[in-house]
Motif scaffolding. Structure first.
Motif, PDB file in Angstrom:
ATOM      1  N   HIS A   1       6.657  -0.204   4.045  1.00 45.85           N
ATOM      2  CA  HIS A   1       5.613   0.831   4.039  1.00 45.85           C
ATOM      3  C   HIS A   1       6.052   1.913   3.063  1.00 45.85           C
ATOM      4  O   HIS A   1       7.217   2.280   3.015  1.00 45.85           O
ATOM      5  CB  HIS A   1       5.437   1.425   5.435  1.00 45.85           C
TER       6      HIS A   1
ATOM      7  N   HIS B   1      -9.301  10.926  -5.121  1.00 44.64           N
ATOM      8  CA  HIS B   1      -9.435   9.521  -5.514  1.00 44.64           C
ATOM      9  C   HIS B   1      -8.239   9.016  -6.327  1.00 44.64           C
ATOM     10  O   HIS B   1      -7.811   7.875  -6.148  1.00 44.64           O
ATOM     11  CB  HIS B   1     -10.723   9.300  -6.309  1.00 44.64           C
TER      12      HIS B   1
ATOM     13  N   SER C   1       4.255  -4.288  -0.524  1.00 44.47           N
ATOM     14  CA  SER C   1       3.866  -5.266   0.490  1.00 44.47           C
ATOM     15  C   SER C   1       4.586  -6.598   0.322  1.00 44.47           C
ATOM     16  O   SER C   1       4.794  -7.307   1.297  1.00 44.47           O
ATOM     17  CB  SER C   1       2.357  -5.485   0.486  1.00 44.47           C
TER      18      SER C   1
ATOM     19  N   ARG D   1       1.608   0.827  -2.378  1.00 49.43           N
ATOM     20  CA  ARG D   1       1.659   0.025  -1.145  1.00 49.43           C
ATOM     21  C   ARG D   1       1.512  -1.456  -1.441  1.00 49.43           C
ATOM     22  O   ARG D   1       2.142  -2.285  -0.792  1.00 49.43           O
ATOM     23  CB  ARG D   1       0.592   0.503  -0.173  1.00 49.43           C
ATOM     24  N   ALA D   2       0.688  -1.788  -2.421  1.00 50.78           N
ATOM     25  CA  ALA D   2       0.532  -3.194  -2.798  1.00 50.78           C
ATOM     26  C   ALA D   2       1.843  -3.733  -3.377  1.00 50.78           C
ATOM     27  O   ALA D   2       2.234  -4.863  -3.083  1.00 50.78           O
ATOM     28  CB  ALA D   2      -0.596  -3.353  -3.808  1.00 50.78           C
TER      29      ALA D   2
ATOM     30  N   ARG E   1      -1.435   5.604  -4.393  1.00 51.96           N
ATOM     31  CA  ARG E   1      -0.860   5.160  -3.109  1.00 51.96           C
ATOM     32  C   ARG E   1      -1.178   3.688  -2.847  1.00 51.96           C
ATOM     33  O   ARG E   1      -0.330   2.938  -2.367  1.00 51.96           O
ATOM     34  CB  ARG E   1      -1.401   6.014  -1.970  1.00 51.96           C
ATOM     35  N   THR E   2      -2.400   3.275  -3.165  1.00 49.87           N
ATOM     36  CA  THR E   2      -2.793   1.877  -2.959  1.00 49.87           C
ATOM     37  C   THR E   2      -1.943   0.946  -3.807  1.00 49.87           C
ATOM     38  O   THR E   2      -1.477  -0.090  -3.326  1.00 49.87           O
ATOM     39  CB  THR E   2      -4.289   1.690  -3.284  1.00 49.87           C
ATOM     40  N   LEU E   3      -1.733   1.300  -5.075  1.00 51.86           N
ATOM     41  CA  LEU E   3      -0.911   0.472  -5.949  1.00 51.86           C
ATOM     42  C   LEU E   3       0.541   0.417  -5.472  1.00 51.86           C
ATOM     43  O   LEU E   3       1.173  -0.641  -5.503  1.00 51.86           O
ATOM     44  CB  LEU E   3      -0.983   0.985  -7.384  1.00 51.86           C
TER      45      LEU E   3
ATOM     46  N   ASP F   1       4.989   5.796   1.353  1.00 52.51           N
ATOM     47  CA  ASP F   1       4.180   7.004   1.408  1.00 52.51           C
ATOM     48  C   ASP F   1       4.448   7.808   0.143  1.00 52.51           C
ATOM     49  O   ASP F   1       5.594   8.092  -0.170  1.00 52.51           O
ATOM     50  CB  ASP F   1       4.516   7.824   2.649  1.00 52.51           C
TER      51      ASP F   1
ATOM     52  N   LYS G   1      -5.147   8.551  -4.108  1.00 52.98           N
ATOM     53  CA  LYS G   1      -5.395   7.400  -3.230  1.00 52.98           C
ATOM     54  C   LYS G   1      -5.176   6.091  -3.974  1.00 52.98           C
ATOM     55  O   LYS G   1      -4.604   5.141  -3.424  1.00 52.98           O
ATOM     56  CB  LYS G   1      -6.819   7.442  -2.673  1.00 52.98           C
ATOM     57  N   ALA G   2      -5.597   6.039  -5.235  1.00 48.08           N
ATOM     58  CA  ALA G   2      -5.394   4.832  -6.040  1.00 48.08           C
ATOM     59  C   ALA G   2      -3.909   4.601  -6.310  1.00 48.08           C
ATOM     60  O   ALA G   2      -3.429   3.466  -6.240  1.00 48.08           O
ATOM     61  CB  ALA G   2      -6.167   4.944  -7.350  1.00 48.08           C
TER      62      ALA G   2
END
Length: 84
Positions: A77, A58, A72, A68-69, A64-66, A79, A61-62
């Motif tokens: 992209h 978790h 954006s 990617r945001a 990575r989400t931040l 990784d 993943k958080a």
């Protein structure tokens, strides 16, 4: 483009450094792939790998989400990988 790469790497560095017990051992490297995507590798001390990954992944993943945001806004992209 280099500023965006540095900003995202700095964001990941800040997030990971605040999670671990040994912040001096944190190393964040970023490289641009041939397709224009950004690869960020995070190295931490062996005892801190679990803290960065988190339960069932978790935490990473958080992160990575931040990342990617943040990428954006430049249509990129990202990784993020954790190295032990």
């Amino acid at each position: 483009m280099d500023d965006a790469k540095t900003d995202i790497a700095s964001l990941v560095n800040l997030l990971v450094t605040s999670l671990v017990d040994d912040p001096e051992a944190v190393e964040v490297t970023s490289a641009e792939n041939e397709d224009g995507s950004l690869a960020i590798e995070v190295s931490v001390a062996a005892e801190d790998v679990g803290k960065v990954i988190g339960r069932q992944g978790h935490t990473i993943k958080a992160i990575r989400t931040l990342a990617r945001a943040a990428a954006s806004k430049d249509d990129r992209h990202v990784d993020v990988e954790v190295l032990g």
